[in-house]
Every structure is written in structure tokens, then in C-alpha cells.
Write an enzyme that holds these catalytic residues in place. Structure first.
Site, PDB file in Angstrom:
ATOM      1  N   TYR A 236      81.617  47.029  -5.727  1.00 13.99           N
ATOM      2  CA  TYR A 236      82.277  45.743  -5.979  1.00 13.99           C
ATOM      3  C   TYR A 236      83.794  45.900  -6.067  1.00 13.99           C
ATOM      4  O   TYR A 236      84.528  44.954  -5.798  1.00 13.99           O
ATOM      5  CB  TYR A 236      81.776  45.132  -7.288  1.00 13.99           C
TER       6      TYR A 236
ATOM      7  N   LYS B 176      70.285  55.915  -5.410  1.00 13.37           N
ATOM      8  CA  LYS B 176      69.852  56.206  -4.045  1.00 13.37           C
ATOM      9  C   LYS B 176      70.378  57.611  -3.741  1.00 13.37           C
ATOM     10  O   LYS B 176      71.130  57.835  -2.780  1.00 13.37           O
ATOM     11  CB  LYS B 176      70.409  55.131  -3.087  1.00 13.37           C
TER      12      LYS B 176
ATOM     13  N   ASP C  43      64.959  51.517  -3.746  1.00 16.01           N
ATOM     14  CA  ASP C  43      63.944  50.802  -2.949  1.00 16.01           C
ATOM     15  C   ASP C  43      62.600  50.824  -3.671  1.00 16.01           C
ATOM     16  O   ASP C  43      61.897  49.817  -3.766  1.00 16.01           O
ATOM     17  CB  ASP C  43      63.840  51.374  -1.523  1.00 16.01           C
TER      18      ASP C  43
ATOM     19  N   ASP D 150      72.872  44.092  -9.695  1.00 20.81           N
ATOM     20  CA  ASP D 150      72.968  42.683  -9.279  1.00 20.81           C
ATOM     21  C   ASP D 150      71.656  42.244  -8.638  1.00 20.81           C
ATOM     22  O   ASP D 150      71.086  41.203  -8.980  1.00 20.81           O
ATOM     23  CB  ASP D 150      74.126  42.520  -8.287  1.00 20.81           C
TER      24      ASP D 150
ATOM     25  N   ASP E  45      68.130  39.964 -10.458  1.00 23.84           N
ATOM     26  CA  ASP E  45      67.588  38.685  -9.968  1.00 23.84           C
ATOM     27  C   ASP E  45      66.073  38.779  -9.803  1.00 23.84           C
ATOM     28  O   ASP E  45      65.339  37.840 -10.128  1.00 23.84           O
ATOM     29  CB  ASP E  45      68.213  38.290  -8.619  1.00 23.84           C
TER      30      ASP E  45
HETATM   31  C1  IPM Z   1      75.953  37.970 -11.016  1.00 26.74           C
HETATM   32  C2  IPM Z   1      76.494  37.188  -9.860  1.00 26.74           C
HETATM   33  C3  IPM Z   1      77.886  37.680  -9.521  1.00 26.74           C
HETATM   34  C4  IPM Z   1      77.780  39.145  -9.132  1.00 26.74           C
HETATM   35  C5  IPM Z   1      78.620  36.867  -8.456  1.00 26.74           C
HETATM   36  C6  IPM Z   1      78.716  35.409  -8.820  1.00 26.74           C
HETATM   37  C7  IPM Z   1      79.994  37.431  -8.183  1.00 26.74           C
HETATM   38  O1  IPM Z   1      75.615  37.287  -8.768  1.00 26.74           O
HETATM   39  O2  IPM Z   1      76.598  37.952 -12.098  1.00 26.74           O
HETATM   40  O3  IPM Z   1      74.916  38.609 -10.864  1.00 26.74           O
HETATM   41  O4  IPM Z   1      77.506  39.460  -7.972  1.00 26.74           O
HETATM   42  O5  IPM Z   1      77.984  39.986  -9.994  1.00 26.74           O
HETATM   43 MG    MG Z   2      73.796  38.316  -9.211  1.00 28.69          MG
END
Ligand code: IPM
Ligand code: MG
Length: 367
Positions: free
Chosen positions: A141, A192, A224, A248, A252
Site C-alpha cells: 500500500y 506467501k 491462498d 485487506d 472482507d
Molecule cells: C479497508 C478498505 C481500505 C483499504 C480502502 C478504502 C482504502 O478497503 O479499510 O479495508 O484498502 O485499506
Molecule cells: Mg478493505
């Protein structure tokens, strides 16, 4: 002593959900004499519209001066075509980086009342309670060099750099081991290492730090496989520690195991436990302004704030109990609604949590 909270609602549903978390904090502020003061600022697209930058100096100053930050969400269709350097997301990334909020804690907890909302079978997810510790201020990032360059053959080439120094890996590893010590003492480091030198170093450093935590069982997993295991048998995990980008993505997935991304809070901490607290979901521009977003992730983020930055587990637990009671009372926003439940909007859900808090304090007085 007065405690300063910088409030950054951001964009989309951000303003709606943050308002509900403030309602909850204001109630506890009065009820428990917490001495919190709130000051608002702009971040993301809202800041871009006002100042031409997603992370204005005023907001940096406000957040540096504050003891903790409560953030809603950033981003939206309106700003998608802007240059990447001024997109709303840059505001959030700038804040994380400027304040060195390197430790991102993302719990994934399945509320039993919502077991049916998960897309996985109830037996796979029931009882799920895991924590992802995501490194937040390094890795791909932020790595340099980055950009899009023109090759000699006239073709464009995009590039980013995955970098981690030993000190960056060490500090997130310590943080993750200490969290594991307070939970079920199992830590899985995700990398990884079979392909990327950078995460081979990650594995070595985490292993080295692990010697200082003999009470924590350390394991390693390739990313993975971790993605697969998260949907195959998620309850095998207690704490996961991983890089910025892997975290990240995996967080999710973990969020969805619990049925709704609208339920999950997060904390992003610096070395002194100063923190920024935000729901893990985004600004949901498709439902913004409709008053239907689920405020519980933000309300639970406020609870994390009380616990981690202010050491007020008592107040945090009151919020968590009130959220649980609202779910027990079958009160649901649209994202977690199912037949037979009472569907409510954002503000009504906030009110339900506050009335749960009132009930507890009234019961205390009577009892
Ligand atoms: C998160 C979000 C952020 C990230 C975005 C909005 C920049 O997806 O906090 O997970 O990628 O970190
Ligand atoms: Mg995110």
C-alpha cells in the site's frame, strides 16, 4: 480529565452511522461521567469538495490533537474519476500513515441471532470468534517506487513495491502475540513465503518473535490456503496476523462469514494505543441518504474505542450487551433482516441500542 474524540463521518452512509454511534457515546458520557468531548472534521470526498484535498491540514491537526478518532467511511461514485492522488481513499491512507496506526484489529464474531444471515452453513460458522490483525501502514500500500511508467516500446507499465522492514514486522508481531495471549493463544501468520522474499522475511521475523511468547501456539499459512480455510473451516482460527494487502482481502472474507459486513467494527492502533475506530465496511453510496444503513458496526467500533484507547471495558461491555439485546429483540436493519423480524432504519437501530443502555442503568438503580 477531558478526553477528546475527533469525529470524521466521511462520505456516503458515513454521516448516518456515525450519528448513531455518537448518540450511544453521548448517552454513556452522561450516564458514566466519561468526560468525552467531540470535535468533527472532514475526510475523504467531503474534504475534497470543501478543500480540494481528501486529507486537509485541519483534519490532520484535529486528529493529532485528539485522544481517539471515530471514522465513518470514505469514497463514492462522485469521486471515482478523480486522479488517484486526491481520491477519498487517499485521505484514509494518509491518516493511517501520518498517525502511524500500524495495527489494525478486525474481529469477526458471529452473533448467534444472525447465523442464518451467513452465506455459509450454520454449523460451519456458529460460534465463530476470530481476530484478524492486519499490518496497516506498510507493505504494498505504501511501498516506493510506485506508479505507471512508459516503456521504451511505447507500452505503459504499472508497478508497486511490496516492502517490509524487520522493525515493521516485529512491532505488528508483538501486537498480535499479545492479543493472542488474551484470547485462545493461537496465532496463525499468513504470508506467501514460497514466492515473495518480502514475506519470507515476514515468516522468519514472526517465528523469531514467537520465541518470546512460548504460551502462544504459532502456525504459518500461505495466503491462498488461508483464503480457502476461511470458508472451509473458519473456526480453526483464533488470531491471524498478516500484511496490509492480505489483511485487506482476508478481512472482507471473514466479515462475510458473520452474515453482514454491517456488523463488524475495527480498531487501528499506534504504539501507544491511540486509535482510530471505524466500521470495516465502506461508504455504500448505493444506499446513502436513505436512512437504512446498519449502524451497529460503528456503534461497536465506539465500544472498541472505550476498551482499547480508554481502558473502559465496563463501558464497552454495556454497549456490546445493548447491541446483543437489540438483536435478541428481533430488531434488524435491512442488511440483516429475515422473515418475522422487525425491520428498522439507521436511527431506530441507534435508538434501540440507547434504550438498551437506559434499561441497564435503570435496572442498576432499582437493583
Ligand atoms: C479497508 C478498505 C481500505 C483499504 C480502502 C478504502 C482504502 O478497503 O479499510 O479495508 O484498502 O485499506
Ligand atoms: Mg478493505
Amino acid at each position: 480529565m477531558t478526553i477528546k474524540i475527533a469525529v470524521l463521518p466521511g462520505d456516503g452512509i458515513g454521516t448516518e452511522i456515525v450519528a448513531e454511534a455518537i448518540k450511544v457515546l453521548e448517552f454513556l458520557n452522561a450516564d458514566m461521567a466519561l468526560d468525552l468531548v467531540f470535535e468533527s472534521g472532514l475526510i475523504g470526498g467531503a474534504a475534497y469538495d470543501a478543500y480540494g484535498t481528501p486529507f486537509p491540514q485541519q483534519t490532520l491537526a484535529l486528529t493529532k490533537d485528539a485522544d481517539a478518532i471515530l471514522l465513518g467511511a470514505v469514497g463514492g461514485y462522485k469521486w471515482e474519476s478523480l486522479d488517484i492522488s486526491v481520491r477519498p481513499e487517499k485521505g484514509l491512507l494518509g491518516l493511517r500513515s501520518e498517525l502511524q496506526l500500524f495495527a489494525n484489529l478486525r474481529p469477526a464474531i458471529l452473533y448467534p441471532q444472525l447465523a442464518d444471515a451467513s452465506s455459509l452453513k450454520p454449523e460451519i460458522v456458529s460460534g465463530l470468534d476470530m481476530m484478524i490483525v492486519r499490518e496497516l501502514t506498510g507493505g504494498i500500500y505504501f511501498g516506493q517506487p510506485r506508479g505507471v511508467r512508459l516503456l521504451e516500446n511505447g507500452e505503459k507499465q504499472g508497478y508497486n513495491t511490496l516492502v517490509y522492514s524487520e522493525s515493521e514486522i516485529r512491532r505488528i508481531a508483538h501486537c498480535a502475540f499479545q492479543i493472542a495471549q488474551k484470547r485462545n493463544r493461537r496465532l496463525c501468520s499468513v504470508d506467501k513465503a514460497n514466492v515473495l522474499e518480502c514475506t519470507e522475511l515476514w515468516r522468519q521475523v514472526v517465528t523469531e518473535i514467537g520465541k518470546q511468547y512460548p504460551d502462544v501456539e504459532l502456525s504459518h499459512m500461505y495466503v491462498d490456503n488461508a483464503a480457502m480455510q476461511l470458508v472451509r473451516a473458519p473456526k480453526q482460527f483464533d488470531v491471524i496476523v498478516t500484511t496490509n494487502m492480505f489483511g485487506d482481502i482476508l478481512s472482507d472474507t471473514a466479515a462475510m462469514l458473520t452474515g453482514s459486513i454491517g456488523m463488524l467494527p475495527s480498531a487501528s492502533l499506534d504504539a501507544n494505543n491511540k486509535g482510530m475506530y471505524e466500521p470495516i465496511h465502506g461508504s455504500a453510496p448505493d444506499i446513502a441518504g436513505k436512512g437504512i444503513a446498519n449502524p451497529l458496526a460503528t456503534i461497536l467500533s465506539a465500544a472498541m474505542m472505550l476498551r482499547y484507547t480508554f481502558n473502559r471495558s465496563d463501558a464497552a461491555e454495556r454497549i456490546e450487551k445493548a447491541v446483543n439485546d437489540a438483536l435478541d429483540a428481533n430488531i434488524r436493519t435491512a442488511d440483516i433482516y429475515s422473515d418475522g423480524m422487525q425491520k428498522v432504519g439507521t436511527a431506530q437501530m441507534g435508538d434501540a441500542v440507547v434504550s438498551g443502555l437506559k434499561w441497564v442503568s435503570a435496572a442498576k438503580e432499582v437493583g
